[in-house]
Design an enzyme around this catalytic site. Structure first.
Site, short mmCIF file in Angstrom:
data_model
loop_
_atom_site.label_atom_id
_atom_site.label_comp_id
_atom_site.label_asym_id
_atom_site.label_seq_id
_atom_site.Cartn_x
_atom_site.Cartn_y
_atom_site.Cartn_z
N SER A 7 18.12 2.69 45.95
CA SER A 7 18.42 3.40 44.70
C SER A 7 17.65 4.71 44.57
O SER A 7 18.06 5.57 43.79
CB SER A 7 18.13 2.50 43.50
OG SER A 7 16.79 2.07 43.50
N ASP A 249 10.03 2.42 34.43
CA ASP A 249 10.55 2.86 35.72
C ASP A 249 9.63 3.95 36.27
O ASP A 249 9.70 5.11 35.86
CB ASP A 249 11.97 3.38 35.59
CG ASP A 249 12.58 3.78 36.92
OD1 ASP A 249 11.85 3.76 37.94
OD2 ASP A 249 13.77 4.13 36.96
N HIS A 252 11.77 5.64 40.27
CA HIS A 252 12.77 6.71 40.34
C HIS A 252 12.24 7.96 39.66
O HIS A 252 11.16 7.94 39.07
CB HIS A 252 14.08 6.23 39.70
CG HIS A 252 14.63 5.00 40.36
ND1 HIS A 252 14.37 3.73 39.89
CD2 HIS A 252 15.39 4.84 41.47
CE1 HIS A 252 14.96 2.84 40.68
NE2 HIS A 252 15.58 3.49 41.65
#
Length: 282
Positions: A7, A249, A252
């Site tokens: 991802s 998160d 990312h």
């Protein structure tokens, strides 16, 4: 051009789409049910961009218990993941990256036999650190690419992007870790003895091995040092995931943000490759 990886690789694709869309808005050509395999086409420039999702680059299946995932994976270190490998003959550029999924319980297999494990304590089974399966997976992937005759005929270029570290503090993603820094670190504040940097070095060693063994054109976009200095570049608590509320998160990257720089480096590699190809033709 296809981006092959997890991802964070998709994060790069999404950033690149934003940048390219300033010149031309692409047609959305394909999206699978899980949003893991995507294809866009830029008709004016006759350019196709793909996202080929792969946890490990090699085969890896999660063990299930009563229909629920266990977060333990059986890894076939010597078998490339066919979901992306079958697309190689159609590519001019393959941008490969991986690493974050390797921080899980693993049972490692080669030639059909278990050769070790990660995050385990089993009698008579060798316990390895994360860098061991990452090295093996990259070697398997690169050797598969080197052996791809159609890829060589096409002149495909393989670009490896180095590991972009996460920046969780005071815990991991599922134990309350967060990333709320508001400015970058200086180079003197970065720990280049950290395991993240060791993973980058493993990647670079396998990249150099693939390049020296021949059989394909290999280039690198080395973002690891720069990204270690950007703990401020993650969404943190502001990522808006409705399924995982309460988690941060710190893996990312925000857009716009540091991830956009990766495409600037990728462009520099493409220009270098194109210039070299032009000189070779002359």
């Amino acid at each position: 051009m296809a981006f092959i990886g997890d991802s964070v690789s998709r994060n790069h694709v999404e950033s690149l789409l934003c940048l390219l869309s300033q010149s031309e808005v692409p047609k959305d050509m394909y999206k699978d049910s899980e949003d893991r395999f995507r294809k866009w086409y830029f008709p004016i420039h006759n350019f196709t961009l793909m996202m080929l999702w792969s946890r490990f680059l090699v085969e890896g299946e999660e063990r299930m218990a009563n229909g629920t995932g266990t977060s333990v994976f059986d890894m076939q270190l010597d078998k490339v993941d066919s979901d992306w490998a079958k697309e190689l003959p159609n590519l001019d550029y393959a941008v490969i990256s991986d690493g974050h999924w390797f921080f899980r319980g693993m049972r490692l297999h080669e030639a059909g036999k278990q050769v070790g494990c990660v995050y385990c304590n089993e009698p008579n089974v060798t316990a390895y650190n994360v860098d061991f399966p990452l090295r093996k997976a990259l070697r398997t992937a690169f050797r598969h690419i080197s052996g791809c005759r159609e890829c060589r005929r096409r002149g495909m270029v393989t670009v490896m992007r180095s590991f972009a570290a996460a920046h969780f503090e005071n815990g991991f993603w599922n134990t309350g870790g967060y990333c709320n820094r508001t400015g970058p670190r200086s180079e003197s504040e970065v720990d280049f003895g950290a395991f993240d940097w060791q993973l980058r070095n493993v990647q670079m060693e396998e990249f150099e091995r693939a390049r020296s063994e021949g059989g394909g054109r290999f280039e690198v976009v080395d973002v690891a040092r720069a990204m270690l200095m950007r703990p401020d570049g993650h969404p943190g608590e502001h990522w808006g995931n409705k399924w995982m509320k309460g988690y941060n998160d710190c893996t990312h990257w925000c857009m716009p943000g540091p991830v956009d720089m990766w495409s600037e480096l990728l462009l520099a590699v493409i220009k270098k490759v194109s210039a070299s190809h032009h000189l070779h033709q002359i």
